[in-house]
Design a protein around this motif. Structure first.
Motif, short mmCIF file in Angstrom:
data_model
loop_
_atom_site.label_atom_id
_atom_site.label_comp_id
_atom_site.label_asym_id
_atom_site.label_seq_id
_atom_site.Cartn_x
_atom_site.Cartn_y
_atom_site.Cartn_z
N GLN A 31 0.83 -1.21 0.00
CA GLN A 31 0.00 0.00 0.00
C GLN A 31 0.86 1.26 0.00
O GLN A 31 0.57 2.22 -0.72
CB GLN A 31 -0.93 -0.02 1.22
CG GLN A 31 -1.99 -1.10 1.14
CD GLN A 31 -2.73 -1.30 2.45
OE1 GLN A 31 -2.20 -0.99 3.53
NE2 GLN A 31 -3.94 -1.83 2.38
N PHE A 32 1.93 1.25 0.79
CA PHE A 32 2.80 2.42 0.86
C PHE A 32 3.48 2.68 -0.48
O PHE A 32 3.58 3.83 -0.93
CB PHE A 32 3.85 2.23 1.95
CG PHE A 32 4.70 3.44 2.18
CD1 PHE A 32 4.21 4.53 2.90
CD2 PHE A 32 5.99 3.52 1.68
CE1 PHE A 32 4.98 5.65 3.11
CE2 PHE A 32 6.77 4.64 1.88
CZ PHE A 32 6.27 5.71 2.60
N VAL A 33 3.94 1.62 -1.12
CA VAL A 33 4.59 1.77 -2.43
C VAL A 33 3.60 2.34 -3.44
O VAL A 33 3.93 3.26 -4.20
CB VAL A 33 5.14 0.42 -2.93
CG1 VAL A 33 5.62 0.54 -4.37
CG2 VAL A 33 6.29 -0.04 -2.04
N SER A 34 2.40 1.81 -3.46
CA SER A 34 1.38 2.29 -4.41
C SER A 34 1.04 3.75 -4.16
O SER A 34 0.91 4.54 -5.10
CB SER A 34 0.13 1.42 -4.31
OG SER A 34 0.39 0.09 -4.66
N LEU A 35 0.89 4.11 -2.90
CA LEU A 35 0.60 5.50 -2.57
C LEU A 35 1.74 6.43 -3.01
O LEU A 35 1.50 7.52 -3.53
CB LEU A 35 0.38 5.64 -1.06
CG LEU A 35 -0.92 5.10 -0.48
CD1 LEU A 35 -0.84 5.05 1.05
CD2 LEU A 35 -2.10 5.96 -0.92
N SER A 36 2.97 5.99 -2.79
CA SER A 36 4.13 6.83 -3.10
C SER A 36 4.30 7.03 -4.60
O SER A 36 4.67 8.12 -5.05
CB SER A 36 5.41 6.21 -2.51
OG SER A 36 5.31 6.11 -1.11
N ILE A 82 4.34 12.40 -2.49
CA ILE A 82 5.10 11.78 -1.40
C ILE A 82 4.54 12.19 -0.05
O ILE A 82 4.31 11.35 0.83
CB ILE A 82 6.59 12.15 -1.52
CG1 ILE A 82 7.20 11.45 -2.73
CG2 ILE A 82 7.35 11.77 -0.25
CD1 ILE A 82 8.62 11.89 -3.05
N ALA A 83 4.31 13.48 0.13
CA ALA A 83 3.76 13.96 1.40
C ALA A 83 2.38 13.36 1.65
O ALA A 83 2.06 12.96 2.78
CB ALA A 83 3.69 15.49 1.38
N GLY A 84 1.57 13.30 0.61
CA GLY A 84 0.24 12.72 0.75
C GLY A 84 0.28 11.24 1.08
O GLY A 84 -0.54 10.74 1.86
N ALA A 85 1.23 10.54 0.47
CA ALA A 85 1.37 9.10 0.74
C ALA A 85 1.67 8.86 2.21
O ALA A 85 1.08 7.98 2.86
CB ALA A 85 2.47 8.50 -0.14
N VAL A 86 2.59 9.64 2.75
CA VAL A 86 2.95 9.48 4.17
C VAL A 86 1.77 9.86 5.05
O VAL A 86 1.49 9.18 6.06
CB VAL A 86 4.20 10.33 4.50
CG1 VAL A 86 4.50 10.27 6.00
CG2 VAL A 86 5.41 9.86 3.70
N ASP A 87 1.06 10.92 4.70
CA ASP A 87 -0.11 11.34 5.48
C ASP A 87 -1.16 10.23 5.55
O ASP A 87 -1.67 9.90 6.62
CB ASP A 87 -0.73 12.59 4.87
CG ASP A 87 0.07 13.85 5.16
OD1 ASP A 87 0.91 13.83 6.08
OD2 ASP A 87 -0.14 14.85 4.45
#
Length: 214
Positions: A170-175, A198-203
């Protein structure tokens, strides 16, 4: 006694040479696989570029597929250091995840990496084993390393994750977001778009798995 010492010295002296040869072979193979693709890369050309014999390559890697796996592993090692528990920079979990997302984004968005993946995808149509070799040597190993990092962070109470493997995907896909697809089709996202992703993925990741606002 002196004969034994001499033999040991020869072995010690031989190791750097063997390691240097292996590094030269993998370096030459990486350049050729990335530039020419798997099918167009020959063991003969790798041997010539690395200044070694074909026999040396076969002895160390078995065949071209084994050499390919070693070359992909070498490229992915450049990013896996960001997932090492020993090498992770200090900071909050948010800051560390941001570093990982940025490293991942930079690695996957390199023009040569995009070209390489295109070649592998095309060649996989004719030989599916090539695609599987790529996944085993690169993406799957990287996912395993990142999953282990997330599991460790969860054990330390920084995250709350029941399925680290799924969370890693999930993190990879978001990033990557749509930027990954855009690059594959010749559109270069702006730096502002990349940083927002990137910022949105971490959020979003921390909203799902974070223990507190970090």
């Amino acid at each position: 006694m002196s004969i034994g010492n001499s033999s040991q010295r020869k072995k010690r002296l031989g190791r750097p040479t063997d390691e240097a040869k292996r590094a030269a072979i993998i370096g030459a193979a990486s350049r050729l696989f990335f530039d020419e693709g798997f099918a167009a890369t020959s063991i003969e050309q790798v041997a010539a570029d690395a200044n070694v014999s074909k026999v040396t390559i076969y002895n160390q890697f078995g065949d071209k597929r084994g050499l390919f796996a070693a070359a992909v592993t070498r490229e992915c090692e450049k990013m896996r250091g960001h997932f090492s528990l020993d090498e992770m920079p200090p900071g909050t979990i948010r800051e560390r995840l941001t570093v990982i997302a940025q490293a991942m984004f930079d690695f996957l968005s390199r023009p040569e990496m995009i070209q390489f993946e295109r070649r592998i995808a095309a060649e996989t149509e004719h030989e599916p084993a090539i695609g599987e070799a790529f996944l085993k040597a690169g993406p799957w190993r990287m996912k395993s390393a990142f999953s282990a990092y997330l599991e460790h962070a969860s054990a330390r109470g920084e995250l709350r994750i029941e399925d680290p493997v799924l969370a890693a995907e999930q993190f990879v896909s978001l990033s990557k977001g749509m930027g990954d697809l855009e690059r594959r089709f010749g559109v270069t996202p702006s730096d502002a778009d990349n940083q927002r992703r990137i910022a949105g993925a971490v959020d979003v990741f921390l909203a799902a798995y974070g223990v507190q606002d970090t």
